[in-house]
Write an enzyme that holds these catalytic residues in place. Structure first.
Site, PDB file in Angstrom:
ATOM      1  N   GLY A 104       3.096   2.065  -2.301  1.00 12.04           N
ATOM      2  CA  GLY A 104       3.419   2.575  -3.627  1.00 12.04           C
ATOM      3  C   GLY A 104       4.643   1.912  -4.246  1.00 12.04           C
ATOM      4  O   GLY A 104       5.197   2.408  -5.227  1.00 12.04           O
ATOM      5  N   GLU A 112       8.296   4.521   8.096  1.00 13.85           N
ATOM      6  CA  GLU A 112       8.148   4.603   9.541  1.00 13.85           C
ATOM      7  C   GLU A 112       8.391   6.004  10.100  1.00 13.85           C
ATOM      8  O   GLU A 112       7.929   6.343  11.178  1.00 13.85           O
ATOM      9  CB  GLU A 112       9.115   3.606  10.186  1.00 13.85           C
ATOM     10  CG  GLU A 112       8.470   2.254  10.316  1.00 13.85           C
ATOM     11  CD  GLU A 112       9.407   1.108  10.061  1.00 13.85           C
ATOM     12  OE1 GLU A 112      10.225   1.207   9.135  1.00 13.85           O
ATOM     13  OE2 GLU A 112       9.316   0.121  10.780  1.00 13.85           O
ATOM     14  N   GLY A 134      14.615   4.574   3.359  1.00 13.92           N
ATOM     15  CA  GLY A 134      13.213   4.300   3.677  1.00 13.92           C
ATOM     16  C   GLY A 134      12.523   5.495   4.287  1.00 13.92           C
ATOM     17  O   GLY A 134      13.138   6.358   4.898  1.00 13.92           O
ATOM     18  N   GLY A 173       0.825  -1.219   0.000  1.00 10.07           N
ATOM     19  CA  GLY A 173       0.000   0.000   0.000  1.00 10.07           C
ATOM     20  C   GLY A 173       0.847   1.251   0.000  1.00 10.07           C
ATOM     21  O   GLY A 173       0.342   2.369  -0.014  1.00 10.07           O
ATOM     22  N   GLN A 177       9.275  -4.290   5.674  1.00 10.78           N
ATOM     23  CA  GLN A 177       9.267  -3.848   7.066  1.00 10.78           C
ATOM     24  C   GLN A 177      10.469  -2.928   7.240  1.00 10.78           C
ATOM     25  O   GLN A 177      11.379  -2.926   6.423  1.00 10.78           O
ATOM     26  CB  GLN A 177       9.422  -5.046   7.997  1.00 10.78           C
ATOM     27  CG  GLN A 177      10.753  -5.756   7.769  1.00 10.78           C
ATOM     28  CD  GLN A 177      11.008  -6.914   8.710  1.00 10.78           C
ATOM     29  OE1 GLN A 177      10.195  -7.229   9.540  1.00 10.78           O
ATOM     30  NE2 GLN A 177      12.157  -7.546   8.570  1.00 10.78           N
TER      31      GLN A 177
END
Lengths: 170, 771, 316
Positions: B497, B727, B724, B495, B534
């Protein structure tokens, strides 16, 4: 039990789903959401909480947005049910759907059908809704990915791009 | 025409491909200022039309011939011994095709403690006791009611503090500590505290929070001969693949895991959970496909949570604001079991965020009779950032130093635990600058009051332990004979992208327009092994490999074009699917033309992910500021605006990046203000295993959220410069909001969430102190 | 949900006759279906009242207003008549639940809804209200529970319309075994007792026909405090009316039933609304008999503040 006494077994129910007469054989306890997802084969409306707490199953019942997890299929006999699958005309997306793509009004997409159906009802009632009306319209639709800001922007874009209603004397 | 496929160095699997073209020798060309055609652009999601029309198929939308529906029977006691279970009536119910329970004596164990799949020791409300498969969800529910279970309730403890008492019931063998305390010290913390001119000390509590992905855990499982096909809702198709094979004793070529779309995971879907295995076992027993998606109660009770914490924090500083010591001791509520996906690193941020020579941390996990914890979007960091950044705010207040200035005073460009530089030593500094610009922190007004409404401002900073990406990632690109490309990966789009962003990288690297690229993922049978999505891992893991494969393919296309044009490949480029000459002398030729000439042969290329550098630590950072209003009469908190400046390296798609930011901040608002799993410790029951009383934010709870783009390419990290993002925005939201509440009211809350009950109680206490 | 049969009732009278203890009346379903899904109630039969000849919609009658039992919360929210003459009711409807719920939930069902107490709604808890021996909320997680002691049950009434209708002195028209009758809303609601563990006095076969509002309350307001901006049950709510006859102040979310603060209403007639000290004294008196539990003392403060705010708004 006499012949005409009610039964908990399956019964034939006819409703109009996305404009099409649809007959299903269902138990009285089957909720509209399951009728759509399992008996009609329309899986766009999502099952999340089953308690009217999230809005992912929002469909229109006789034109009004409702949680299909809190409606019995059997009470929809003779009624009109509209789902996310009925919104696009072929490959021509509804302006709300297009605005959702343009404004990235979703991430995982699981609440999206419900959000769009809530907004569709709003725009059918009032083509030029206020910001407050937009927020109220989707206030019963949770989005865990947190796309709310973009959902509101998408709705504002639809409103702001909506053509003024054409006058009859034109 | 024939062409020899060039040797692919990347098949050695240890690095970005080496290119023969001098221009791209070492793939460090994506610097600031590099002109991009596709990368960085706000491209809409490739799966957008599927999602807005309801056509996107999630696990629960799979419909196979003869498909059955599964349901799970759960233990209603917080701690019990299962004396006996009788499933005969359920099995006899018409429409029921399979029931599984302890009676089946599966030789399968679960959790880090290696408990049996169906254990006679039940350790939390919601622990799985049996599962059924029937022709409909209704009949499956009827069947559950016919299963007779004889439980012997046992003494229980659901509260973390009580679990450590001497007389607490033992949940496993021993004293309810999952392991020895995990200790860290650098310098001399005690001495650092003694040197300090000023100290702040507090005990912080964070609540148990639930991931609340709207799509529940579960799968549709189907045996085709001896091959198992599983349509799973997961953050890692390959992880599920491996674990299913391990648990079922199957060879890997007999199991296939598929997922095209997932309705949210947030960490809870990073490992295999029982429902998926139940679906596979029920399907095998029934001889028909079985779909088993959890109901919300099961989802909230038994598929993980953000562990609650108790953190004792003490900071020492000199009068000029420099930290002389950081001390943190933490207890973590692990629940009844340790899961494979448990990764709550509370200590990390205390060790890394600020320059400090004397740091001591200690953390320990504690068993309780509650559902097992599992990583939840920035596990540990969300909890810890609340404590550390609240303490820093208090320190700033006491020292009368601006909170942003205090953070700048304690800046570090180095990883103090590994004694090497951060991959982007100015990352956090740049976040501060961008935050200041977009929020107007330095120009902010003094906290104000109008009637009963008090307004204030707060901020928080953070780093994040992951977000660097890691091998393995293997990418294969097939150039079709019409010049379009299929990019085959083994990752998944949860979700965030991924599909779109990786397609952009491929298009950019090859030189094709986006429409010519299809990105394939979410199927273990077609894609190479990729890690679980993750830790903000997916883009920095996959994008460098995609780029490597794309550059490799571009080289091949150019070499073929050069043969056709009778020129040197180094004089050619590909732009938007066209072969163009850097010398401006050739006739027009497209990639499609080249492919046409090659047909029926076609070009293909591989790319893989090399290991991260060892001389630097890759780290994303962020800073966030909030403006908040508090109604001191009614305790109502209104978040007015939030600006978040995350350093995720290069932004590959500004549209999906924005969505990550507003989404993470929105979850942070829930963590700060409304979300808490409630347990009655007297009776051991979870009281809000639903979406009614587990309150996630609604559209009306959200302020204006602004993404202050930092967009600082980190080419020390990888060849795309991207780190990333997922988070980052969640981590600093709660402390910034709480610091703003302090600024507005003078109330320092040390327990989350802050709801009206807590605000009103604190205001009352404040008033009484004043009187 | 366990299996059940379903029959649309042709008339209220037949619905009432058909009803036995194993059947449930069904209209909007937004409360009943949730309790059925939780296995708190498992009827053998649902009698759908939507097909019966029940009044539906809002109409003016004899200077007052009749709201048919099947009128949805959405109808009430959107009624210009109600917005003009009974703003307290329009506001209460608009603040209830969500648009989707308001499209389905009926006014009668809203008054008859059962508590949202998380012990009552947990099928593993055999609480007093469900026939058990005690109320775990009394010593448990009672953040959302009652601050007024009305019965052994500590659950609160979560209807938004109820406090408004109590403040409006509504009357409820009912069809029962002995034909039609009308009762005041204060007689309609009653805290549960040992023998009648529910929040209303209606008999099992009583069908609500309509809600009658005697007189206008154009100067009225409904305030609701929630833990989210929308879509939550009230922590505390207040319905307040100022009229020629005096004040009406009724609280929701604080007890088994809505709580009318009679003495405060009287005192307000002789208190200057701008005199905060005098008001505070009256508030303290009104809550002298409040008995907050371990975790809900904040509700007393919150209720006082909401009342003060309502009074201020109506005194402007």
């Amino acid at each position: 039990m006499s012949d005409n006494s009610p039964t908990s077994g399956k019964q034939l129910v006819t409703m109009t789903v996305n404009g099409e007469q649809t007959e299903v054989a269902i138990e009285p306890r089957r909720v509209l959401l399951d009728v759509l997802r399992h008996d009609v084969g329309l899986t766009g409306s999502k099952k999340v909480c089953e308690m009217g707490d999230c809005g992912a199953c929002t469909v229109h019942l006789d034109g009004a947005p409702v949680y299909s997890c809190l409606v019995l299929g059997i009470e929809c006999a003779g009624k009109k049910v509209d789902t996310i699958e009925g919104l696009a005309k072929g490959n021509q997306l509804d302006p709300i759907q297009q605005a959702f793509i343009d404004h990235d009004a979703f991430q995982c997409g699981f609440c999206t059908s419900g959000q769009i159906m809530s907004l569709k009802a709003l725009f059918e009632d009032s083509p030029k809704p206020s910001d407050e009306q937009i927020v109220t319209a989707v206030s019963g639709n949770l989005c865990r990915c947190g796309a709310y800001q973009n959902i509101v922007k998408a709705a504002q874009a639809v409103r702001d791009e909506a053509k003024p209603e054409t006058r009859n004397d034109d | 025409m024939t062409i020899k496929t060039p040797e692919i160095e990347s098949s050695k699997n240890d690095g970005d491909i080496e290119l023969s073209l001098p221009l791209q020798q070492d793939l460090t060309d994506w610097q600031t200022g590099h002109e991009f055609t596709v990368v960085g652009k706000p491209h809409s999601r490739l799966e957008g039309a599927e999602k807005v029309t309801g056509r996107a198929q999630y696990s629960a939308d799979v419909r196979l011939s003869g498909q059955l529906y599964g349901a799970v029977l759960r233990c209603p006691h917080p701690h019990a011994k299962l004396i006996s279970i009788d499933t005969s009536e359920a099995e006899a119910l018409p429409g029921v095709h399979a029931v599984i329970s302890q009676n089946d004596q599966f030789d399968i164990d679960w959790y880090s403690e290696e408990a049996p799949l169906f254990s006679d020791q039940l350790r939390f409300v919601g622990d799985e006791v049996a599962a059924v498969a029937a022709v409909s969800t209704e009949v499956a529910a009827d069947a559950l009611r016919l299963i007779k279970v004889n439980y012997e309730p046992l003494p229980f403890v659901t509260d973390m503090d009580q679990a450590l008492a001497d007389d607490a019931p033992a949940i496993h063998d021993g004293d309810n500590r999952v392991e020895e305390d995990s200790e860290y010290e650098r310098g001399d913390c005690a001495a650092g505290l003694q040197q300090a001119d000023i100290t702040v000390e507090n005990e912080y509590r964070t609540q148990t929070a639930l991931h609340t992905a709207l799509e529940a855990h579960g799968a549709t499982a189907h045996w085709s001969g001896d091959e198992l096909i599983v349509y799973e809702s997961t953050q890692g198709v390959h992880a599920i693949h491996g674990l299913l094979c391990e648990k079922l004793g199957l060879p890997m070529n007999k199991v296939r895991v598929i997922e095209q779309h997932m309705g949210g995971g947030f960490g809870a879907k990073q490992t295999l959970w029982k429902p998926t295995l139940f679906a596979a076992l029920l399907s095998r027993k029934a001889g028909r496909p079985v779909q088993l998606l959890l109901d919300r109660e099961g989802e909230n009770l038994a598929t993980g949570n953000r562990n609650s914490t108790l953190q004792q924090v003490k900071l020492g500083a000199s009068n000029d604001g420099k930290l002389t010591a950081i001390k943190m001791t933490c207890r973590i509520n692990a629940g009844a079991y340790a899961t494979a996906g448990e990764a709550s690193n509370v200590a990390g941020i205390f060790q890394h965020l600020y320059h400090c020579e004397n740091v001591k941390t200690s953390q320990v996990r504690v068993y309780t009779n509650t559902g097992p914890a599992v990583a939840f979007r920035a596990p540990g960091y969300v909890e810890a950032c609340f404590a550390l950044e609240s303490a820093m705010d208090e320190l700033a207040h006491k020292l009368e130093i601006d909170p942003l200035e205090l953070r700048r005073i304690n800046y570090t460009g180095r990883d103090q635990t590994g004694d090497k530089p951060w991959s982007s030593p100015d990352g956090l500094k740049t976040c501060y600058e961008r935050l200041d610009e977009e929020f107007g922190w330095s120009q902010r007004k003094a906290p104000s009051s109008e009637g009963s409404i008090r307004r204030g401002y707060g901020l928080a900073a953070h780093e994040w332990m992951a977000g660097m990406g890691n091998p393995p990632a293997a990418v294969f690109i097939k150039l079709n004979t019409d010049g379009s490309a299929d990019v085959v990966t083994g990752t998944q789009d949860i979700g965030t992208g991924t599909r779109t962003v990786l397609a952009q990288v491929a298009a950019e690297a090859i030189g094709l327009p986006m429409e010519s690229v299809r990105l394939l993922l979410g199927d273990t049978a077609i894609g190479g092994v990729a890690p679980v999505s993750q830790g903000s891992f997916t883009v920095p893991t996959l994008a460098p490999a995609v780029r490597g494969a794309g550059e490799n393919l571009r080289r091949q296309i150019l070499e073929a074009a050069a043969l056709l044009l009778e020129t040197d490949a180094t004089t050619l480029e590909i732009k938007d699917g066209e072969i163009v000459s850097t010398e401006g002398k050739h006739k027009s030729l497209t990639v499609a033309d080249v492919c046409d000439e090659l047909a029926p042969q076609s070009l293909q290329a591989h790319g893989s992910r090399r290991a991260n550098p060892t001389d630097t630590t890759i780290r994303p950072f962020g800073a966030l500021a909030a403006e908040v209003a508090v109604d001191t009469q009614t305790g109502e908190i209104t978040v007015i605006r939030i600006v978040n400046a995350p350093d995720c390296g290069r932004i590959l798609n500004s549209k999906t990046a924005n969505s990550q930011v507003i989404g993470g901040v929105t979850q942070g608002i829930g963590f700060a203000l409304t979300e808490e799993r409630m347990v009655d410790h007297n009776i051991g029951l979870v009281l809000n295993a639903d979406l009614e009383e587990y309150k996630i934010p609604t559209v009306a709870d959200i302020p204006t959220i602004t993404h202050a783009e930092v967009n600082l390419p980190d080419l020390n990290a990888n060849n795309t410069g991207a780190k990333g993002l997922g988070e980052l925005p969640l981590i600093p939201a709660a402390p910034a909001i709480l610091n703003a509440i302090f600024d507005a009211t003078g109330l320092r809350f040390t327990q989350l969430p802050i709801n009206r009950a807590r605000v009103l109680a604190a205001l009352q206490a404040q008033q009484e102190t004043a009187e | 949900m366990k299996a059940f049969s379903y029959s649309p009732a042709p008339t209220a009278a037949e619905a009432s006759n058909e009803k036995d203890s194993r059947a449930e009346f069904f209209a909007g379903g937004t409360d009943l279906l949730t309790r059925m899904k939780l296995n708190i109630v498992s009827p053998d039969a649902l009698i759908d009242l939507k097909s019966a000849d029940l009044p539906n919609g809002v109409s003016e009658q004899n200077g007052g207003l009749t709201i048919g039992a099947l009128t949805t919360l959405r109808d009430i929210e959107q009624s210009e008549l109600i917005a003009e003459k009974f703003p307290v009711l329009a506001q209460a409807a608009a603040l209830a639940a969500t648009p989707q719920i308001r499209n389905r939930a009926t006014v009668a069902g809203n008054l008859l809804q059962r508590p949202r107490c998380w012990y009552y709604r947990n099928r593993h808890v055999d609480c007093w209200l469900k026939g058990g021996s005690d109320c775990p909320a009394a010593t448990g997680q009672n953040q959302q529970h009652a601050i007024f002691d009305q019965s052994p049950c500590k659950a609160v009434h979560t209807s938004d319309l109820a406090p408004a209708l109590v403040a409006l002195n509504a009357r409820v028209k009912v069809r029962g075994a002995d034909g039609e009758r009308e009762l005041s809303i204060e007689d309609f609601f009653a805290p549960p007792t040992e023998d009648r563990r529910r929040e209303t006095t209606l008999a099992d076969d009583d069908v609500v026909l309509s809600i009658e509002l005697p007189s206008d309350a154009s100067h009225s307001v409904y305030l609701k405090a929630m833990d989210r901006k929308v879509w939550a049950f009230a922590l505390v709510s207040v319905a307040a009316i100022k009229s020629a006859e005096g004040w009406a102040v009724v609280l929701g979310g604080v007890a088994n039933n809505p709580v009318r603060l009679g003495p405060l209403e009287k005192a307000l007639e002789n208190t200057d609304a701008s005199d905060h000290n005098a008001l505070d004294k009256q508030h303290d008196k009104a809550f002298a008999d409040a008995e907050p539990l371990e975790h809900n003392g904040y509700k007393v403060t919150l209720a006082k503040r909401l009342i003060r705010r309502a009074i201020e708004q109506l005194s402007d």
